[in-house]
Scaffold this motif. Structure first.
Motif, PDB file in Angstrom:
ATOM      1  N   GLU A  89       0.798  -1.291  -0.024  1.00 17.54           N
ATOM      2  CA  GLU A  89       0.104   0.080   0.025  1.00 17.54           C
ATOM      3  C   GLU A  89       0.891   1.314   0.013  1.00 17.54           C
ATOM      4  O   GLU A  89       0.565   2.118  -0.677  1.00 17.54           O
ATOM      5  CB  GLU A  89      -1.018   0.007   1.036  1.00 17.54           C
ATOM      6  N   ARG A 124       0.975  -7.970  -4.639  1.00 12.39           N
ATOM      7  CA  ARG A 124       0.122  -7.138  -4.357  1.00 12.39           C
ATOM      8  C   ARG A 124       0.434  -5.763  -5.321  1.00 12.39           C
ATOM      9  O   ARG A 124      -0.610  -5.184  -5.685  1.00 12.39           O
ATOM     10  CB  ARG A 124       0.110  -6.813  -3.060  1.00 12.39           C
ATOM     11  N   ARG A 127      -0.487  -6.314  -9.048  1.00  6.98           N
ATOM     12  CA  ARG A 127      -2.028  -6.403  -8.827  1.00  6.98           C
ATOM     13  C   ARG A 127      -2.609  -5.225  -8.965  1.00  6.98           C
ATOM     14  O   ARG A 127      -3.631  -4.672  -8.996  1.00  6.98           O
ATOM     15  CB  ARG A 127      -2.459  -7.664  -7.971  1.00  6.98           C
ATOM     16  N   SER A 128      -2.148  -4.112  -7.863  1.00  8.74           N
ATOM     17  CA  SER A 128      -2.872  -3.082  -7.309  1.00  8.74           C
ATOM     18  C   SER A 128      -2.416  -1.527  -7.879  1.00  8.74           C
ATOM     19  O   SER A 128      -3.100  -0.697  -7.865  1.00  8.74           O
ATOM     20  CB  SER A 128      -2.957  -2.953  -5.805  1.00  8.74           C
TER      21      SER A 128
END
Length: 136
Positions: A89, A124, A127-128
């Motif tokens: 993130e 992640r 993918r994000s």
């Protein structure tokens, strides 16, 4: 082709390959190079990291040392940042903040098992993140 490149490091072999690749690309394209280290509060537990300030300071210090190494290796200027949170993130958020044209990170970090071809953070991010990603 690339004006702003972001490289993530955790000191792993994959991250070191990513740093080498990012420096080469930034030099080739005369791009701005940003390097990020994320203190993984998910891995260590938010309470462990924040309740005892020395743990957070130690982890941030490790990050600064790794970012020093990136800066020492680089033939271009490096903008460096240490963040805390979930690595995928924080990498994605920072990439958006700086409008990175490319994100580069190791295919497996320090926490990945030997049998994994791609680590969970790299997966992640791929993918994000809404921009090109290279795993090394």
């Amino acid at each position: 082709m690339y004006d702003t490149i972001l490289v993530a490091t955790d000191g792993s072999g994959g991250a070191n390959r990513a740093v080498d690749h990012a420096i080469d690309l930034a030099s080739t394209f005369d791009a701005d190079l940003h390097a990020i280290y994320v203190v993984d509060t998910k891995r260590y537990g938010q309470s462990v990291v924040t309740d005892d300030g020395s743990v957070l300071e130690d982890l941030e210090s490790r990050g600064e040392t790794l970012l020093d190494e990136v800066e020492t290796q680089s033939v271009v200027d490096v903008t460096r940042v240490v963040r805390s949170g979930r690595p995928s993130e924080e990498i994605g958020n920072y990439a958006a903040e700086i409008n990175a044209d490319l994100v580069i990170l190791g295919n497996r970090g320090l926490g990945a098992g030997r049998d994994e071809r791609i680590g969970s953070v790299a997966e992640r991010v791929v993918r994000s993140v809404d921009r090109p990603v290279i795993t090394a």
